[in-house]
Scaffold this motif. Structure first.
Motif, PDB file in Angstrom:
ATOM      1  N   GLN A  27       0.841  -1.190   0.000  1.00 23.83           N
ATOM      2  CA  GLN A  27       0.000   0.000   0.000  1.00 23.83           C
ATOM      3  C   GLN A  27       0.882   1.247   0.000  1.00 23.83           C
ATOM      4  N   PRO A  28       0.453   2.314  -0.672  1.00 30.47           N
ATOM      5  CA  PRO A  28       1.305   3.502  -0.810  1.00 30.47           C
ATOM      6  C   PRO A  28       1.451   4.322   0.459  1.00 30.47           C
ATOM      7  N   ILE A  29       0.770   3.945   1.530  1.00 30.48           N
ATOM      8  CA  ILE A  29       0.846   4.740   2.761  1.00 30.48           C
ATOM      9  C   ILE A  29       2.166   4.546   3.495  1.00 30.48           C
ATOM     10  N   GLY A  30       2.977   3.584   3.073  1.00 27.40           N
ATOM     11  CA  GLY A  30       4.243   3.334   3.746  1.00 27.40           C
ATOM     12  C   GLY A  30       5.250   2.722   2.798  1.00 27.40           C
ATOM     13  N   PHE A  31       6.406   2.335   3.345  1.00 30.85           N
ATOM     14  CA  PHE A  31       7.436   1.708   2.523  1.00 30.85           C
ATOM     15  C   PHE A  31       7.897   0.411   3.169  1.00 30.85           C
ATOM     16  N   LEU A  32       8.639  -0.373   2.402  1.00 31.76           N
ATOM     17  CA  LEU A  32       9.113  -1.673   2.873  1.00 31.76           C
ATOM     18  C   LEU A  32      10.573  -1.856   2.490  1.00 31.76           C
ATOM     19  N   LEU A  33      11.337  -2.414   3.417  1.00 33.30           N
ATOM     20  CA  LEU A  33      12.721  -2.806   3.179  1.00 33.30           C
ATOM     21  C   LEU A  33      12.914  -4.231   3.669  1.00 33.30           C
ATOM     22  N   THR A  34      13.769  -4.978   3.006  1.00 37.01           N
ATOM     23  CA  THR A  34      14.242  -6.233   3.583  1.00 37.01           C
ATOM     24  C   THR A  34      15.758  -6.148   3.672  1.00 37.01           C
ATOM     25  N   VAL A  35      16.283  -6.653   4.779  1.00 35.30           N
ATOM     26  CA  VAL A  35      17.724  -6.615   4.998  1.00 35.30           C
ATOM     27  C   VAL A  35      18.208  -8.006   5.373  1.00 35.30           C
ATOM     28  N   SER A  36      19.480  -8.243   5.137  1.00 35.22           N
ATOM     29  CA  SER A  36      20.091  -9.523   5.479  1.00 35.22           C
ATOM     30  C   SER A  36      20.382  -9.577   6.975  1.00 35.22           C
TER      31      SER A  36
ATOM     32  N   ILE B  77      15.148 -10.073   7.162  1.00 35.79           N
ATOM     33  CA  ILE B  77      14.432  -9.206   8.094  1.00 35.79           C
ATOM     34  C   ILE B  77      13.589  -8.232   7.279  1.00 35.79           C
ATOM     35  N   VAL B  78      12.298  -8.243   7.514  1.00 36.65           N
ATOM     36  CA  VAL B  78      11.372  -7.389   6.771  1.00 36.65           C
ATOM     37  C   VAL B  78      10.984  -6.208   7.655  1.00 36.65           C
ATOM     38  N   ILE B  79      11.158  -5.010   7.111  1.00 32.27           N
ATOM     39  CA  ILE B  79      10.849  -3.773   7.829  1.00 32.27           C
ATOM     40  C   ILE B  79       9.726  -3.063   7.091  1.00 32.27           C
ATOM     41  N   GLU B  80       8.586  -2.932   7.730  1.00 30.57           N
ATOM     42  CA  GLU B  80       7.460  -2.188   7.166  1.00 30.57           C
ATOM     43  C   GLU B  80       7.298  -0.907   7.971  1.00 30.57           C
ATOM     44  N   ALA B  81       7.133   0.207   7.274  1.00 32.18           N
ATOM     45  CA  ALA B  81       7.062   1.495   7.962  1.00 32.18           C
ATOM     46  C   ALA B  81       5.993   2.371   7.329  1.00 32.18           C
ATOM     47  N   GLU B  82       5.295   3.108   8.170  1.00 31.10           N
ATOM     48  CA  GLU B  82       4.354   4.114   7.697  1.00 31.10           C
ATOM     49  C   GLU B  82       4.379   5.282   8.673  1.00 31.10           C
ATOM     50  N   PRO B  83       4.041   6.478   8.211  1.00 29.55           N
ATOM     51  CA  PRO B  83       4.071   7.639   9.112  1.00 29.55           C
ATOM     52  C   PRO B  83       3.288   7.372  10.390  1.00 29.55           C
ATOM     53  N   ALA B  84       3.858   7.798  11.508  1.00 28.18           N
ATOM     54  CA  ALA B  84       3.271   7.512  12.814  1.00 28.18           C
ATOM     55  C   ALA B  84       1.877   8.106  12.932  1.00 28.18           C
ATOM     56  N   SER B  85       1.019   7.364  13.604  1.00 24.97           N
ATOM     57  CA  SER B  85      -0.351   7.801  13.844  1.00 24.97           C
ATOM     58  C   SER B  85      -0.597   7.859  15.340  1.00 24.97           C
ATOM     59  N   ASP B  86      -1.291   8.894  15.775  1.00 27.20           N
ATOM     60  CA  ASP B  86      -1.620   9.022  17.197  1.00 27.20           C
ATOM     61  C   ASP B  86      -2.663   8.002  17.633  1.00 27.20           C
ATOM     62  N   GLU B  87      -3.275   7.303  16.668  1.00 25.84           N
ATOM     63  CA  GLU B  87      -4.332   6.351  17.004  1.00 25.84           C
ATOM     64  C   GLU B  87      -3.790   5.146  17.752  1.00 25.84           C
TER      65      GLU B  87
END
Length: 206
Positions: free
Chosen positions: A25-34, A113-123
């Motif tokens: 989804q475009p609301i965040g980004f994804l990285l995978t690292v070794s 290692i999969v890193i999923e990130a999206e802008p922080a939400s106060d919810e």
């Protein structure tokens, strides 16, 4: 020349690779690292969040993209993972001093290692107390049926969905709606049985 298409039948969905999604989804980004914390994959929208093109990120150590403190926090959380489906979350994580906070989900898939990130939400806030309260209430449930019903009710309250079902699979892949929580006026599916073809094998594995 006419194009020959595959006939549509109930087995087609069994061949859909829903477990191998090629997009996020475009609301965040994804990285995978070794395991050495070197970037091996990056979502196409990475530049919109970190200011770094995905092609430039691949092959770089993660701390070249984000701060060393954030990487340290990730290492600590990865060490806490238990089980192949476990996920660790960090809310309001500061990846770099020049960026706003992000909500992070960390898990391991095929040794990466999969890193999923999206802008922080106060919810979200700190979910620890909510989870502890839910577990405590489930511990007090008497019998499996009450346990399942209480679990469905709490998940519906947490997520705000119109309906939450607990689906129990039989050995042949068929299943039954074993518990349910839903808003009034939409009918109940509890107790209904469905054939194995209703939910494809790869979806059941997920």
């Amino acid at each position: 020349m006419a194009t020959v298409t595959e006939p549509v039948d109930l087995t087609n969905c069994d061949r859909e690779p829903i477990h191998l999604l090629g997009a996020i989804q475009p609301i965040g980004f994804l990285l995978t690292v070794s395991s050495q914390w070197v970037v091996e994959r990056a979502s196409a929208n990475l530049a919109g969040f970190l200011g770094i093109a995905p092609e430039a990120a691949i092959g770089q150590p993660l701390d070249a993209l984000i701060g060393a403190q954030a990487v340290h926090n990730f290492r600590n959380r990865i060490a806490m993972l238990r089980g192949e489906d476990a996920v660790e979350r960090i809310f309001g994580c500061v990846l770099r001093d020049d960026l706003a906070g992000f909500d992070i989900a960390l898990h391991i898939s095929d040794g990466q290692i999969v890193i999923e990130a999206e802008p922080a939400s106060d919810e979200h806030g700190d979910a620890t107390n909510t989870v502890r309260s839910m577990i405590a209430r489930l511990d007090q449930a008497q019998g499996l049926e009450r346990f399942l019903n209480e679990g469905a009710r709490m998940i519906r309250g947490l997520a705000g969905y119109d309906r939450v079902m607990v689906y129990r699979f039989d050995e042949d892949g068929s299943g039954e709606v074993a518990a349910e929580a839903c808003r009034s006026g939409i009918g109940s599916f509890k107790g209904l049985h469905y054939p194995a073809t209703d939910i494809p094998a790869q979806a059941r594995r997920l």
